[in-house]
Enzyme design. Structure first.
Site, PDB file in Angstrom:
ATOM      1  N   THR A   1     -48.706  12.365 -10.716  1.00  0.00           N
ATOM      2  CA  THR A   1     -47.597  13.760 -11.042  1.00  0.00           C
ATOM      3  C   THR A   1     -46.568  13.529 -11.388  1.00  0.00           C
ATOM      4  O   THR A   1     -45.697  14.157 -11.865  1.00  0.00           O
ATOM      5  CB  THR A   1     -47.835  14.494  -9.555  1.00  0.00           C
ATOM      6  OG1 THR A   1     -47.137  13.512  -7.861  1.00  0.00           O
ATOM      7  CG2 THR A   1     -48.645  14.771  -9.172  1.00  0.00           C
ATOM      8  N   ASP A   2     -46.048  11.838 -11.013  1.00  0.00           N
ATOM      9  CA  ASP A   2     -44.827  11.424 -11.597  1.00  0.00           C
ATOM     10  C   ASP A   2     -45.135  11.531 -13.383  1.00  0.00           C
ATOM     11  O   ASP A   2     -43.911  11.882 -13.588  1.00  0.00           O
ATOM     12  CB  ASP A   2     -44.552  10.093 -10.748  1.00  0.00           C
ATOM     13  CG  ASP A   2     -43.586  10.449 -10.098  1.00  0.00           C
ATOM     14  OD1 ASP A   2     -42.678  12.069  -9.388  1.00  0.00           O
ATOM     15  OD2 ASP A   2     -43.507  10.034  -8.807  1.00  0.00           O
ATOM     16  N   ILE A   3     -46.068  11.143 -13.402  1.00  0.00           N
ATOM     17  CA  ILE A   3     -45.806  10.527 -15.324  1.00  0.00           C
ATOM     18  C   ILE A   3     -46.867  11.558 -15.741  1.00  0.00           C
ATOM     19  O   ILE A   3     -45.975  11.986 -16.675  1.00  0.00           O
ATOM     20  CB  ILE A   3     -46.945   9.683 -15.328  1.00  0.00           C
ATOM     21  CG1 ILE A   3     -46.933   8.070 -14.194  1.00  0.00           C
ATOM     22  CG2 ILE A   3     -47.773   9.650 -16.557  1.00  0.00           C
ATOM     23  CD1 ILE A   3     -47.825   6.959 -14.198  1.00  0.00           C
TER      24      ILE A   3
END
Length: 445
Positions: free
Chosen positions: A228-230
């Protein structure tokens, strides 16, 4: 509130674009089912002048989502000034091991710093580092000067935090009415969760991604990387690029569950875990063979026919009413998976890779990391680049992914050591050497 709750809000004014280059991005995709001929090398160098040259990014982000976005912009030529906390810098500088050991010839000015963490090095190439305590009036003044000279400000503080310090969108817009202000938060700018910190693994669980990841008879599992961060970093990068083109005010949330969300909203179908399998396509999963694993994705009847007849040598499967359509294959998933598995287990992986080649059936080996970087396509595409780091010596990084006119963007700057460019940036802002020395003595920079 978005499904993944990793939200990028982009604010800008002034519709006059400062970008003149209209050269399209060259997108490249590897189709594993094509013949594995030895590919030609991807050249490095300036196919065109870096398209974001002259664009200044004020980077107030840390950890992964924000730094990923700003690194992608830096790869395209933007001057990214990464502002870090004075004593410890970006959180990921302390996330070690592993590290790149400090070499004997490292700059004496960095002697007090620990070894460079691999995590930090991964997402901070092509940036300049400056350390500023902008909780102090003098530090705030430095940031305000940078705001005035920047095209984009990117931040990932908890919602409302920068505004309380005098660096919110309204404050910065008064200083620079052409500024693009991109905020990356865990839960967005509004709602009851707006002040909560957004950690990737928590988001994965709370937003349903962990519920659909893992084997069906085992506990939920997180994705092997901070997905989700990427994804958020990629969305933020895209939103900023669009804002640079339009210079119009816009805000976009991020919905990352795609078809899983639609399955529920449209059909009321609750999600479940399928391991590597696909809930709506069979066969579409990892299969074992005699000495390893293969990923096979037969997404339509034509591909299933080629798989059955030309790879597995099981032509009878094509006309079997249990498997003749994808709907039937999904219904009889267990039986078909068992048949394919038993057949593949008769031979080793290399044999099956040769059988698949050139048929148009999506496939690929499950490689470990060593095999991934030794892949002939990875070598030809030069997915890694060796750069000289002042503290760590020669280090290998993942190279910028985008190519223009058949050439990759170069890594202009290695990931910076903490505060490496403080003097340089301060001088650009008009500070004298005496003023810089005084601010360092006060712990402001």
């Amino acid at each position: 509130m978005s499904l993944f709750r990793k939200v990028t809000t982009v604010n800008c004014r002034n519709n006059t674009s400062r970008l003149s280059s209209r050269t399209p991005i060259q997108w490249t995709r590897l189709y594993q089912s094509q013949p594995r001929n030895e590919p030609s090398a991807m050249p490095y160098g300036l196919g065109i002048e870096p398209p974001l040259k002259g664009v200044r990014i004020l980077d107030l982000t840390r950890v992964l989502a924000g730094p990923t976005a700003t690194m992608l912009l830096a790869d395209l030529g933007a001057d990214v000034i990464k502002v870090e906390e004075v004593s410890r810098g970006d959180d990921t500088r302390t996330w070690r091991p592993p590290v790149a050991p400090t070499i004997d010839s490292a700059p004496s000015a960095s002697a007090h710093l620990p070894d460079e963490s691999a995590y930090f090095l991964a997402v901070n190439r092509n940036k300049r580092s400056i350390t500023v305590n902008f909780k102090s009036p003098e530090g705030l003044e430095i940031i305000q000067k940078l705001v005035k000279r920047s095209d984009v400000l990117v931040e990932n503080f908890v919602s409302g935090k920068l505004a309380s310090m005098g660096l919110g969108w309204e404050d910065c817009q008064k200083l620079n009415d052409g500024l693009i202000y991109a905020s990356i938060t865990g839960y967005g700018q509004t709602g009851p969760y707006r002040t909560a910190a957004g950690y990737d693994v928590i988001i994965e669980g709370e937003a349903g991604l962990m519920h659909i990841t893992g084997e069906p008879d085992r506990p939920p599992s997180k994705v092997g990387v901070a997905a989700t961060d990427i994804a958020t970093g990629l969305y933020a990068h895209g939103a900023i690029m669009a804002a640079l083109l339009s210079r119009s005010k816009t805000g976009k949330g991020i919905a990352g569950l795609a078809n899983i969300a639609s399955n529920y909203l449209i059909a009321g179908q609750e999600a479940s875990r399928h391991g590597t399998a696909h809930p709506s396509i069979v066969p579409y999963q990892v299969f074992p063979c005699k000495d390893g694993f293969l990923m096979i994705g037969a997404g339509n009847n034509k591909q299933f026919k080629a798989l059955s007849e030309k790879v597995l040598n099981r032509p009878e499967l094509v006309d079997d009413e249990r498997f003749s359509t994808n709907e039937a294959r999904v219904k009889n998933r267990t039986e078909l998976v068992d048949i394919i598995t038993n057949t593949l287990m008769e031979r080793d992986r290399e044999y099956w890779l040769k059988q698949f080649t050139g048929l148009g059936v999506p496939f690929g080996p499950i490689n470990n990391i060593e095999e991934t970087f030794k892949h002939p396509q990875a070598i030809a595409r030069q997915v890694t680049v060796e750069v000289e780091h002042e503290r760590a010596g020669k280090i290998k990084l993942v190279a910028p992914a985008v190519s223009y006119n058949g050439r990759k963007m170069e890594v202009r700057l290695p990931p910076p050591w903490l505060s490496q460019h403080t003097n340089e940036v301060m001088e650009e802002l008009g500070y004298s050497s005496e003023q810089i020395k005084d601010l360092k003595g006060k712990g402001i920079i």
